[in-house]
Design an enzyme around this catalytic site. Structure first.
Site, PDB file in Angstrom:
ATOM      1  N   ASP A  91       1.494   5.263  -2.918  1.00 25.20           N
ATOM      2  CA  ASP A  91       2.747   4.516  -2.974  1.00 25.20           C
ATOM      3  C   ASP A  91       3.479   4.688  -4.301  1.00 25.20           C
ATOM      4  O   ASP A  91       4.713   4.708  -4.338  1.00 25.20           O
ATOM      5  CB  ASP A  91       2.494   3.022  -2.703  1.00 25.20           C
ATOM      6  CG  ASP A  91       2.328   2.752  -1.211  1.00 25.20           C
ATOM      7  OD1 ASP A  91       2.181   3.735  -0.453  1.00 25.20           O
ATOM      8  OD2 ASP A  91       2.343   1.575  -0.812  1.00 25.20           O
ATOM      9  N   ASN A 101       4.730   5.585   3.319  1.00 21.67           N
ATOM     10  CA  ASN A 101       4.632   4.281   3.987  1.00 21.67           C
ATOM     11  C   ASN A 101       4.730   3.170   2.938  1.00 21.67           C
ATOM     12  O   ASN A 101       4.113   2.125   3.067  1.00 21.67           O
ATOM     13  CB  ASN A 101       3.312   4.192   4.767  1.00 21.67           C
ATOM     14  CG  ASN A 101       3.342   3.069   5.815  1.00 21.67           C
ATOM     15  OD1 ASN A 101       4.380   2.460   6.052  1.00 21.67           O
ATOM     16  ND2 ASN A 101       2.201   2.798   6.410  1.00 21.67           N
ATOM     17  N   ASP A 116      -1.802 -10.581   1.734  1.00 24.61           N
ATOM     18  CA  ASP A 116      -2.638  -9.375   1.709  1.00 24.61           C
ATOM     19  C   ASP A 116      -4.113  -9.725   1.514  1.00 24.61           C
ATOM     20  O   ASP A 116      -4.986  -9.234   2.229  1.00 24.61           O
ATOM     21  CB  ASP A 116      -2.180  -8.424   0.602  1.00 24.61           C
ATOM     22  CG  ASP A 116      -0.904  -7.696   0.990  1.00 24.61           C
ATOM     23  OD1 ASP A 116      -0.445  -7.893   2.147  1.00 24.61           O
ATOM     24  OD2 ASP A 116      -0.374  -6.944   0.168  1.00 24.61           O
ATOM     25  N   GLU A 128       1.487  -2.350   7.075  1.00 21.90           N
ATOM     26  CA  GLU A 128       1.111  -0.954   7.319  1.00 21.90           C
ATOM     27  C   GLU A 128       0.794  -0.710   8.798  1.00 21.90           C
ATOM     28  O   GLU A 128       0.995   0.363   9.336  1.00 21.90           O
ATOM     29  CB  GLU A 128      -0.084  -0.573   6.454  1.00 21.90           C
ATOM     30  CG  GLU A 128       0.266  -0.233   5.009  1.00 21.90           C
ATOM     31  CD  GLU A 128       0.514  -1.452   4.130  1.00 21.90           C
ATOM     32  OE1 GLU A 128       0.710  -2.579   4.665  1.00 21.90           O
ATOM     33  OE2 GLU A 128       0.523  -1.276   2.903  1.00 21.90           O
ATOM     34  N   HIS A 146      -4.897   0.877   4.306  1.00 27.09           N
ATOM     35  CA  HIS A 146      -5.881   0.774   3.224  1.00 27.09           C
ATOM     36  C   HIS A 146      -6.667  -0.527   3.247  1.00 27.09           C
ATOM     37  O   HIS A 146      -7.879  -0.546   3.042  1.00 27.09           O
ATOM     38  CB  HIS A 146      -5.174   0.957   1.881  1.00 27.09           C
ATOM     39  CG  HIS A 146      -4.007   0.017   1.669  1.00 27.09           C
ATOM     40  ND1 HIS A 146      -3.747  -0.572   0.472  1.00 27.09           N
ATOM     41  CD2 HIS A 146      -3.034  -0.440   2.511  1.00 27.09           C
ATOM     42  CE1 HIS A 146      -2.675  -1.331   0.577  1.00 27.09           C
ATOM     43  NE2 HIS A 146      -2.221  -1.267   1.800  1.00 27.09           N
ATOM     44  N   ARG A 147      -5.979  -1.624   3.533  1.00 28.73           N
ATOM     45  CA  ARG A 147      -6.680  -2.920   3.441  1.00 28.73           C
ATOM     46  C   ARG A 147      -7.679  -3.119   4.584  1.00 28.73           C
ATOM     47  O   ARG A 147      -8.701  -3.769   4.406  1.00 28.73           O
ATOM     48  CB  ARG A 147      -5.686  -4.076   3.401  1.00 28.73           C
ATOM     49  CG  ARG A 147      -4.767  -3.995   2.209  1.00 28.73           C
ATOM     50  CD  ARG A 147      -4.260  -5.307   1.701  1.00 28.73           C
ATOM     51  NE  ARG A 147      -3.336  -5.027   0.617  1.00 28.73           N
ATOM     52  CZ  ARG A 147      -3.703  -4.690  -0.612  1.00 28.73           C
ATOM     53  NH1 ARG A 147      -4.971  -4.618  -0.930  1.00 28.73           N
ATOM     54  NH2 ARG A 147      -2.800  -4.416  -1.532  1.00 28.73           N
ATOM     55  N   LYS A 197      -3.738   4.614  -0.640  1.00 30.67           N
ATOM     56  CA  LYS A 197      -2.450   3.933  -0.777  1.00 30.67           C
ATOM     57  C   LYS A 197      -2.427   3.068  -2.036  1.00 30.67           C
ATOM     58  O   LYS A 197      -1.408   2.996  -2.727  1.00 30.67           O
ATOM     59  CB  LYS A 197      -2.186   3.073   0.459  1.00 30.67           C
ATOM     60  CG  LYS A 197      -0.771   2.549   0.524  1.00 30.67           C
ATOM     61  CD  LYS A 197      -0.493   1.999   1.914  1.00 30.67           C
ATOM     62  CE  LYS A 197       0.980   2.000   2.241  1.00 30.67           C
ATOM     63  NZ  LYS A 197       1.737   0.967   1.576  1.00 30.67           N
TER      64      LYS A 197
END
Ligand code: DC
Length: 671
Positions: A52, A95, A328, A356, A403-404, A431
């Site tokens: 990012d 993204n 998040d 995402e 990613h998370r 990311k």
């Protein structure tokens, strides 16, 4: 970074030690844009290096900013200062919502011709509320695909947009707080008079607006706000670089290690997890994850830029929490819920649907795969852990290029059933946290017996080394070339002036016990010398063969070889791997090929290196060596009893690797 197709995490049992986390994504991309809009050069310390931030840096360069990225040092950005961005430009935003939204706003106000696009998922993430607000002002923005979504075109070919700033600018705050952030960062560029923004609807993710205001202040813009509904950018605001700025470690990334400390038992002599780079007075809203983790039972202490986490209540306590302020990090709570007694409810998380991926659906689906009971509401999740150990399932976690999802599900490897967890597409962590799994493995513990080992052996020139290292690469496992250890030992003995013969056995063994050998990338180091080439000569091979016939030396190298059995797994190549060193390895392969075929392979290998050779002599040599190897008393060449024979005469290397990987898959519990 793991760029394998999947990464299998062995069951984990404990964790302890310190982790230094990468910089915050939210702070990094805001700072980059603010530096780009400012007058002067900004030195950005501890900037996050990730997908990012990469797209943001690339875009800023395209727009005419000078970006100076020294390896390991700060990144220096010289801002546009008042001059127009370079136009026309086509900007690819990947993204990265934190790049797409604020750049759209800034470029729309600055004027020029721009196209902003991203990956397909970016084209499904809403931007309509921001575009509506900018159009109200008089900006010219068109949708190139679906209305309300990127890609976008900004066009003011005929000069600067004429803006209507007298009326308050109204923007919705209930889909993404990034729309408001984007306006707050762009409007100071045109604040000849007081500019007022009014939020329509409830403002979600308020802590992210807090980060925006804090950083604006560092760049000379003092925004006033009335109860987070009405924001005023004072007349005459001008961006001014602070000269140098430091990026805090990412508080959302910290959530995985806070959870780790709360879930994992302490290894002997170690007390919990220490997180460095972010602490209790962080400007990031996700630091409030600390409160949620405490409510679940974690024991957490902290200072200005550190946290220390230990397991407190165990099992964890179920919670019922409004997560709007930590959208998040709340994903991490969903996985912690697997270790809680009772049902955990995470509320007010509708924004998960436009991240995402649709994170509400994704989390529900993947938690269920592990055996949890999940109720997925429009804006909430209820999670009840598997009822008993027997209800846990070995799951292949799909990660949706998010990613998370990948990071938080790694914590499922602490399941009480001792099951491994497969994370698909592990590289998606790039990311925000490219080295996430390496960082996890540095502090997580597993029972050595649970760390998988694949042993590959076979006669000389069977191709075992090539196949073994290829299998290791495909699985993201460590690779032990035990032959190289004997080669290095022989070289070290020679350099120490020892004759390689039984009379020196005790001395060579003493040396082997403390061999300062390191395998790094493709290189092999002996102390500070790169010996990769020196150990590959014919002579080094002969010496290795003699050294390897000394039983005390073999004994001395055992501990070193066991040390290679580290997370997430090992592929070990060499003759006694399956018989002596790792007798309980779950997969042992004995790779053979006919003498004719091996002679041919060796012949081609030598010729390709410009070494002349005779194929008949080579074959005779190989056969003689086979006979000697099979009959020698110390570690003779013979397959382990439970080894699978892989006759590779008719196979290419790719086919041999595929066969080993197939056998491995059959032994995995993932179905
Ligand atoms: O595989 P290689 O050619 O690099 O091995 C060098 C020597 O070490 C060879 O003679 C075999 C011996 N060796 C051994 O005895 N035990 C091992 N585990 C690996 C190699």
């Amino acid at each position: 970074m793991f760029s394998t197709e999947f990464l299998d995490l062995p069951p984990l049992t404990g964790a302890g030690g310190s982790v230094q986390l990468p910089g915050s994504k939210s702070i990094s991309n805001r700072v980059l844009l603010l530096a780009a809009l400012s007058q002067g050069t900004t030195e950005v310390h501890d900037l996050l290096a990730s997908d990012d931030t990469r797209v943001m840096l690339d875009a800023l360069r395209q727009l005419g900013c000078t970006v100076d990225e020294a390896a390991d040092g700060p990144v220096r950005i010289t801002g546009l200062g008042g001059s127009a961005p370079r136009s026309p430009a086509r900007l690819f935003m990947g993204n990265a919502g934190t790049a797409m939204r604020p750049l759209t706003a800034a470029l729309a106000l600055l004027g020029g011709e721009f196209e902003l696009s991203g990956v397909p998922r970016m084209h499904e993430r809403p931007i309509g509320d921001l575009v509506d607000a900018l159009r109200q002002l008089g900006c010219q923005i068109d949708y190139l695909g679906n209305d309300g979504y990127p890609p976008l075109r900004i066009a003011h070919a005929a000069g600067l947009p004429v803006l209507e700033l007298a009326e308050p600018i109204r923007v919705r705050g209930d889909v993404s707080s990034q729309f408001l952030t984007a306006l707050l960062m762009a409007l100071p560029l045109v604040a000849e008079r007081d500019v007022v923004i009014e939020v329509v609807g409830e403002l979600i993710s308020r802590p992210y607006i807090h980060i925006t205001l804090e950083l604006l202040a560092r760049f000379g813009i003092a925004v006033r706000h009335d109860d987070w509904q009405r924001f005023t950018i004072p007349a005459g605001s001008r961006y001014q670089s602070p000269g140098s700025i430091h990026v805090e470690a990412d508080a959302s990334s910290a959530s995985y290690f806070i959870a780790l400390g709360a879930i994992a038992a302490n290894p002997e002599g170690e007390k919990g997890i220490r997180v460095l780079g972010v602490g209790l007075d962080s400007i990031q809203g996700d630091i409030r994850f600390v409160d949620a983790a405490r409510a679940m039972g974690a024991h957490i202490e902290g200072g200005p830029n550190w946290l220390h986490i230990q397991r407190g209540a165990w099992p964890l306590k179920a919670i019922d929490l409004d997560c709007n302020h930590i959208p998040d990090a709340a994903m991490t709570l969903a996985v912690m819920a697997l270790y809680a007694e009772g049902t955990t409810v995470l509320r007010n998380i509708a924004s998960w649907r436009v991240k995402e991926t649709d994170r509400l659906a994704a989390m529900a689906a993947e938690l269920r795969k592990l055996g949890a009971q999940v109720e997925e509401g429009a804006d909430y999740l209820c999670i009840t852990p598997p009822a008993s150990r027997a209800d846990w399932r070995a799951a292949r976690i799909h990660t949706y290029d998010d990613h998370r999802v990948a990071m938080c599900f790694s914590l499922a490897a602490f399941n009480p059933a001792g099951l491994p967890v497969r994370i698909e597409d592990p590289k998606c962590v790039a990311k925000t946290f490219p080295d996430y799994f390496e960082t996890l493995f540095a502090v997580a513990r597993a029972d050595a017996a649970q760390v998988p080992v694949i042993c590959i052996d076979g006669p000389t020139a069977s191709g075992k080394g090539t196949v073994a290292s290829a299998v290791a690469r495909r699985l993201g496992y460590h690779f032990l070339d035990s032959g190289a250890l004997y080669r290095v030992t022989a070289l070290a003995a020679q350099r120490a002036g020892l004759a390689i013969e039984p009379a020196s056995e005790a001395h060579i063994a003493a040396l082997a016990r403390k061999l300062p050998v390191r395998f790094e990338g493709g290189q092999i180091w002996l102390g500070s010398d790169d010996v990769s080439d020196a150990i590959r000569t014919e002579e080094a091979g002969m010496n290795a063969s003699r050294v390897s016939a000394l039983p005390t030396v073999r004994q001395a190298l055992i501990a070193l070889q066991h040390g290679f059995r580290r997370l997430p797994g090992l592929v070990a190549d060499g003759r006694d791997m399956g018989t002596v060193i790792f007798p309980t390895a779950p997969l042992k392969v004995f790779l053979t090929a006919s003498a004719e075929c091996r002679a041919e392979r060796r012949y081609k290998q030598l010729i390709s290196k410009g070494i002349s050779a005779n194929i008949f002599d080579l074959r005779a040599d190989l056969e003689a060596r086979d006979a000697r190897d099979q009959s020698r008393t110390v570690a003779p060449l013979k397959p382990a009893q439970d080894a699978l024979l892989l006759e590779s005469s008719a196979l290419t290397e790719t086919e041999a690797v595929a066969q080993v990987l197939d056998w491995w898959q059959e032994r995995r519990p993932f179905g």
